[in-house]
Design an enzyme around this catalytic site. Structure first.
Site, mmCIF file in Angstrom:
data_model
loop_
_atom_site.group_PDB
_atom_site.id
_atom_site.type_symbol
_atom_site.label_atom_id
_atom_site.label_comp_id
_atom_site.label_asym_id
_atom_site.label_seq_id
_atom_site.Cartn_x
_atom_site.Cartn_y
_atom_site.Cartn_z
ATOM 1 N N ASP A 195 -28.340 17.351 17.233
ATOM 2 C CA ASP A 195 -29.226 16.600 16.356
ATOM 3 C C ASP A 195 -30.145 17.602 15.649
ATOM 4 O O ASP A 195 -31.153 18.000 16.230
ATOM 5 C CB ASP A 195 -30.018 15.591 17.199
ATOM 6 C CG ASP A 195 -30.979 14.745 16.406
ATOM 7 O OD1 ASP A 195 -30.953 14.818 15.163
ATOM 8 O OD2 ASP A 195 -31.772 14.019 17.030
ATOM 9 N N GLU A 241 -37.654 17.157 10.144
ATOM 10 C CA GLU A 241 -37.260 15.755 10.302
ATOM 11 C C GLU A 241 -37.799 15.174 11.596
ATOM 12 O O GLU A 241 -38.220 14.014 11.642
ATOM 13 C CB GLU A 241 -35.731 15.642 10.259
ATOM 14 C CG GLU A 241 -35.192 14.224 10.186
ATOM 15 C CD GLU A 241 -34.894 13.592 11.538
ATOM 16 O OE1 GLU A 241 -34.474 12.422 11.571
ATOM 17 O OE2 GLU A 241 -35.081 14.279 12.577
ATOM 18 N N GLU A 242 -37.780 15.976 12.661
ATOM 19 C CA GLU A 242 -38.130 15.472 13.990
ATOM 20 C C GLU A 242 -39.617 15.143 14.135
ATOM 21 O O GLU A 242 -40.011 14.517 15.116
ATOM 22 C CB GLU A 242 -37.721 16.477 15.069
ATOM 23 C CG GLU A 242 -36.220 16.713 15.198
ATOM 24 C CD GLU A 242 -35.462 15.520 15.751
ATOM 25 O OE1 GLU A 242 -36.091 14.477 16.025
ATOM 26 O OE2 GLU A 242 -34.228 15.622 15.905
ATOM 27 N N HIS A 258 -31.842 14.382 22.216
ATOM 28 C CA HIS A 258 -33.263 14.550 22.543
ATOM 29 C C HIS A 258 -33.483 15.041 23.968
ATOM 30 O O HIS A 258 -34.471 14.718 24.615
ATOM 31 C CB HIS A 258 -34.048 13.258 22.271
ATOM 32 C CG HIS A 258 -34.277 13.028 20.807
ATOM 33 N ND1 HIS A 258 -35.485 12.650 20.288
ATOM 34 C CD2 HIS A 258 -33.446 13.165 19.734
ATOM 35 C CE1 HIS A 258 -35.386 12.543 18.961
ATOM 36 N NE2 HIS A 258 -34.158 12.850 18.623
#
Length: 378
Positions: free
Chosen positions: A197, A229-230, A340
């Site tokens: 991710d 993005e995170e 995650h």
């Protein structure tokens, strides 16, 4: 092409010649092993630019560091986005007895933080660390089953005091990333590593660019490797303002429901069953006409397409669709186990089929098709 040694090849469960010949495997390994938490994407950006430069008509950047690589010079503006950053952390402070506390970057599961290996990117180079945990022989019965909150997590680098930590080149603000090398999982088509991710989406973009290079395109494609993005889809917001897309496609790591303990309503996607498309997530609703076009493209190319609706998930398409007066968007995903956390798993066939789907879809987005997708007249 990167050539690896025999020992590494054996560790990956491959013969050295096979590993050396698989350009895509090398790309996936390099991307997943690169360090790039939010705001510290430089190593990933270097790989992306090196790969994109010979395939792109031009490369520019937004003011946050996202990479914007273009193919095609006329027609509708198609933005394809995948984010370079991964979950990580940054050094907050060093205690007097040589331990380090972290500010986490991104949506970590607290129960996944303890007892893991990490790499601090210090001024003198990588510093190995482990998140410490109280020994089972001394903890109370209550602590044995307790989830330790992230603010109580500390890094142990083997130092005896703060001066030794400083001598290693570690100081406040230094980035921290999981220590989780890439592995081909026991001779299967499943690949294990950190940061799928969204390095998986980054790799799909590069492979799609490779396939489209030199073809006659009915559009202008902006392949955007976004940042941060995170921690709030920040790069996608900045780059969308520059690209001003007519259509947006996010490429992401999906969520699977084929693991023990998963409930059917959490995910409808399985590893190895083909690429996926989100019909809903917490940040964005896709354009229904674009969804239909993706389905039709998959059918025409005999590509299995998995559909999913996921709570508690956000992606770059949410920012793209709010740009330029409103943009039809969709989020396409490569199914991924264990997002995650330190180590996830993707399937090579899912990846290859996603590349096939993206290439076919981008070739269909001509002016007439885009005009129809953007039409809301009753």
């Amino acid at each position: 092409m990167r050539i690896i040694g025999l020992a590494t090849a054996l560790m990956l469960g491959l013969s050295a010649p096979a590993a050396a010949q698989d350009q895509t495997l090398n790309l996936l390994r390099d991307l997943t092993e690169a360090a790039g938490p939010p705001g510290f994407e430089e190593p990933v950006r270097k790989i992306m630019v090196e790969q994109m430069r010979p395939l792109a008509d031009s490369i520019t950047y937004d003011g946050l560091g996202s990479v914007i690589a273009t193919q095609g010079k006329s027609g509708p503006r198609i933005m394809v986005a995948a984010h370079m950053d991964e979950l990580g952390g940054m050094v907050r402070r060093t205690t007097g007895d040589g331990y380090i506390t972290m500010q986490m970057l991104g949506g970590w599961l607290d129960q996944a933080l303890i007892g893991q290996r990490w790499i601090i990117i210090g001024s003198k180079g990588p510093v190995r660390a482990v998140t410490g945990v109280r020994d089972i022989h001394v903890v109370t019965p209550d602590e044995r089953t307790k989830v330790f909150p992230r603010d109580s997590v500390f890094l142990d680098v083997g130092a005896a005091n703060a001066a030794e930590v400083a001598a290693m080149g570690v100081s406040a603000g230094d980035p921290v990333v999981p220590d989780a090398p890439f592995v081909v999982l026991n001779g299967t088509q499943n690949y294990m590593g950190k940061a799928w991710d969204d390095r998986i989406g980054c790799a799909v973009m590069i492979e799609a660019m490779r396939r489209l290079k030199g073809t006659k395109l009915p559009n202008q494609i902006f392949f955007v490797a976004t940042v941060q993005e995170e921690i709030g889809l920040r790069g996608a917001e900045a780059s969308s303002a520059i690209v001003r897309p007519d259509i947006g496609i996010a490429l992401e790591a999906g969520v699977v429901g084929d693991v023990p303990g998963a409930r059917p309503e959490e995910s409808q996607v399985s590893l190895g069953a083909g690429p996926g498309m989100f019909l809903y997530d917490s940040s964005a609703l896709p354009n229904r006409k674009l969804v239909a076009l993706v389905k039709d493209t998959a059918r025409a190319k005999n590509i299995p397409l998995q559909l999913d609706l996921v709570q508690g998930y956000g992606d770059d398409s949410a920012e793209i669709q709010r740009s330029n007066g409103g943009v039809p968007t969709v989020n396409l995903v490569v199914p991924t186990r264990y997002t995650h956390v330190h180590t996830g798993i993707i399937n090579r066939r899912d990846f290859d089929q996603m590349v096939d789907l993206m290439v076919a879809l981008l070739q269909r987005l001509d002016a007439g098709t885009v005009k129809e997708l953007r039409s809301f007249a009753p």
